[in-house]
Scaffold this active site. Sequence first.
Site, PDB file in Angstrom:
ATOM      1  N   ASP A  60       0.870  -1.294   0.138  1.00 54.55           N
ATOM      2  CA  ASP A  60      -0.121  -0.085   0.114  1.00 54.55           C
ATOM      3  C   ASP A  60       1.060   1.507   0.015  1.00 54.55           C
ATOM      4  OD1 ASP A  60      -2.077   1.757   0.391  1.00 54.55           O
ATOM      5  OD2 ASP A  60      -2.259   1.443   2.521  1.00 54.55           O
ATOM      6  N   LYS A  62       0.382   3.866  -2.521  1.00 55.65           N
ATOM      7  CA  LYS A  62      -0.259   4.800  -3.089  1.00 55.65           C
ATOM      8  C   LYS A  62       0.502   5.642  -3.938  1.00 55.65           C
ATOM      9  CE  LYS A  62      -3.586   5.051   0.951  1.00 55.65           C
ATOM     10  NZ  LYS A  62      -2.989   4.361   1.828  1.00 55.65           N
ATOM     11  N   ASP A  65       2.528  10.143  -9.383  1.00 59.02           N
ATOM     12  CA  ASP A  65       3.770  10.999  -9.744  1.00 59.02           C
ATOM     13  C   ASP A  65       3.523  11.179 -11.300  1.00 59.02           C
ATOM     14  OD1 ASP A  65       6.300  12.062 -10.389  1.00 59.02           O
ATOM     15  OD2 ASP A  65       7.013  11.119  -8.626  1.00 59.02           O
ATOM     16  N   THR A 120     -10.357   8.364   2.587  1.00 59.01           N
ATOM     17  CA  THR A 120     -11.579   8.388   3.638  1.00 59.01           C
ATOM     18  C   THR A 120     -11.279   9.495   4.585  1.00 59.01           C
ATOM     19  OG1 THR A 120     -10.414   6.276   4.804  1.00 59.01           O
ATOM     20  CG2 THR A 120     -12.380   6.210   3.323  1.00 59.01           C
ATOM     21  N   ARG A 184     -14.427  -2.550  11.962  1.00 62.17           N
ATOM     22  CA  ARG A 184     -14.530  -2.772  13.242  1.00 62.17           C
ATOM     23  C   ARG A 184     -15.647  -3.964  13.712  1.00 62.17           C
ATOM     24  NH1 ARG A 184     -10.409  -0.667  12.343  1.00 62.17           N
ATOM     25  NH2 ARG A 184      -9.458   1.391  13.533  1.00 62.17           N
ATOM     26  N   ARG A 214      -5.883  -2.444  13.636  1.00 65.65           N
ATOM     27  CA  ARG A 214      -5.840  -2.481  15.096  1.00 65.65           C
ATOM     28  C   ARG A 214      -6.733  -3.560  15.688  1.00 65.65           C
ATOM     29  NH1 ARG A 214      -5.946   3.846  14.977  1.00 65.65           N
ATOM     30  NH2 ARG A 214      -6.881   3.289  13.115  1.00 65.65           N
TER      31      ARG A 214
HETATM   32  O1  C5P Z   1      -6.199  -0.128  12.149  1.00 67.01           O
HETATM   33  P1  C5P Z   1      -7.165   0.053  11.127  1.00 67.01           P
HETATM   34  O2  C5P Z   1      -8.214  -1.066  11.041  1.00 67.01           O
HETATM   35  O3  C5P Z   1      -7.829   1.455  11.133  1.00 67.01           O
HETATM   36  O4  C5P Z   1      -6.205   0.251   9.994  1.00 67.01           O
HETATM   37  C1  C5P Z   1      -6.599   0.385   8.391  1.00 67.01           C
HETATM   38  C2  C5P Z   1      -5.475   0.428   7.542  1.00 67.01           C
HETATM   39  O5  C5P Z   1      -6.337   0.825   6.333  1.00 67.01           O
HETATM   40  C3  C5P Z   1      -4.318   1.463   7.917  1.00 67.01           C
HETATM   41  O6  C5P Z   1      -3.562   0.839   7.418  1.00 67.01           O
HETATM   42  C4  C5P Z   1      -5.079   2.497   6.913  1.00 67.01           C
HETATM   43  O7  C5P Z   1      -3.683   3.245   6.664  1.00 67.01           O
HETATM   44  C5  C5P Z   1      -5.663   1.915   5.961  1.00 67.01           C
HETATM   45  N1  C5P Z   1      -6.289   2.847   5.184  1.00 67.01           N
HETATM   46  C6  C5P Z   1      -7.544   3.442   5.593  1.00 67.01           C
HETATM   47  N2  C5P Z   1      -8.450   4.172   4.815  1.00 67.01           N
HETATM   48  C7  C5P Z   1      -8.047   4.500   3.641  1.00 67.01           C
HETATM   49  C8  C5P Z   1      -6.974   3.846   3.086  1.00 67.01           C
HETATM   50  C9  C5P Z   1      -6.163   3.115   3.635  1.00 67.01           C
HETATM   51  O8  C5P Z   1      -7.853   3.179   6.801  1.00 67.01           O
HETATM   52  N3  C5P Z   1      -8.774   5.329   2.749  1.00 67.01           N
END
Ligand code: C5P
Length: 236
Positions: A60, A62, A65, A120, A184, A214
């Site tokens: 990831d 992203k 360029d 997001t 979640r 997490r």
């Molecule tokens: O810990 P958590 O479940 O929030 O992690 C979500 C992962 O998805 C993180 O690595 C975050 O950087 C990534 N992510 C996100 N929203 C996005 C793109 C990537 O939460 N739009």
Amino acid sequence: MNNKDVIIACDFNSKEALYAFLDNFTGKKPFLKIGMELFYAEGPEIVREIKRRGHKIFLDLKLHDIPNTVEKAMSVLSALDVDLVNLHAAGTNAMMEAALRGLTREDGTRPLLIAVTQLTSTDEERMHHDLLIDKTKSLQDVVRYYAQNAKASGLDGVVCSPLESALVKEACGADFLTVTPGVRFADGDAGDQVRITTPAKARELGSDYIVVGRPITQAADPVAAYERCLKEFLGE
Ligand code: C5P
């Protein structure tokens, strides 16, 4: 191509922390997401090691360029044998097409390529004010349009909120992948994520892959949390 799965976001700052986490998973090979933090800390060797251990990898980074730079960078990432990579659709269709050329190996194979539409963390007000996107366009309009650009450029899907999966599928077809963070457990802590859904709801809304950090990495029992996630998402 639609093999629904849970991808664990490995937001660690060192290989030691990652390996300590993976040691919990004896005999299991979850699909892992490696982001900027771990990649910048450890370099490409971390990707090679995780591949050697038999995991699928969503890298990831992203990219965004000029087309030539992205094409060359993608060819380096492709040689690392990752399974899924991403870029910003805002880099233009020419950049997305160049990325696909760079990713495609001599034998015609390549990792899946998906686009970020709007992060997001970007809300509609910032999109209008900071990015100067036409005020008559909603966030959903922009997500839909960027997803259509990604599809027209030959990409495989987008990263989006689970709440946007339906509109992306409607605009780009059921086979166009939606990879969705912001998941979640119903009884879990939201942390800094705002627009969240449960694994079961993400399935219902049409996500192909959920990215979960997490709720698994910080769990007292990460393997049990991962298995719960799989069970709820796959409905098995
Ligand atoms: O810990 P958590 O479940 O929030 O992690 C979500 C992962 O998805 C993180 O690595 C975050 O950087 C990534 N992510 C996100 N929203 C996005 C793109 C990537 O939460 N739009």
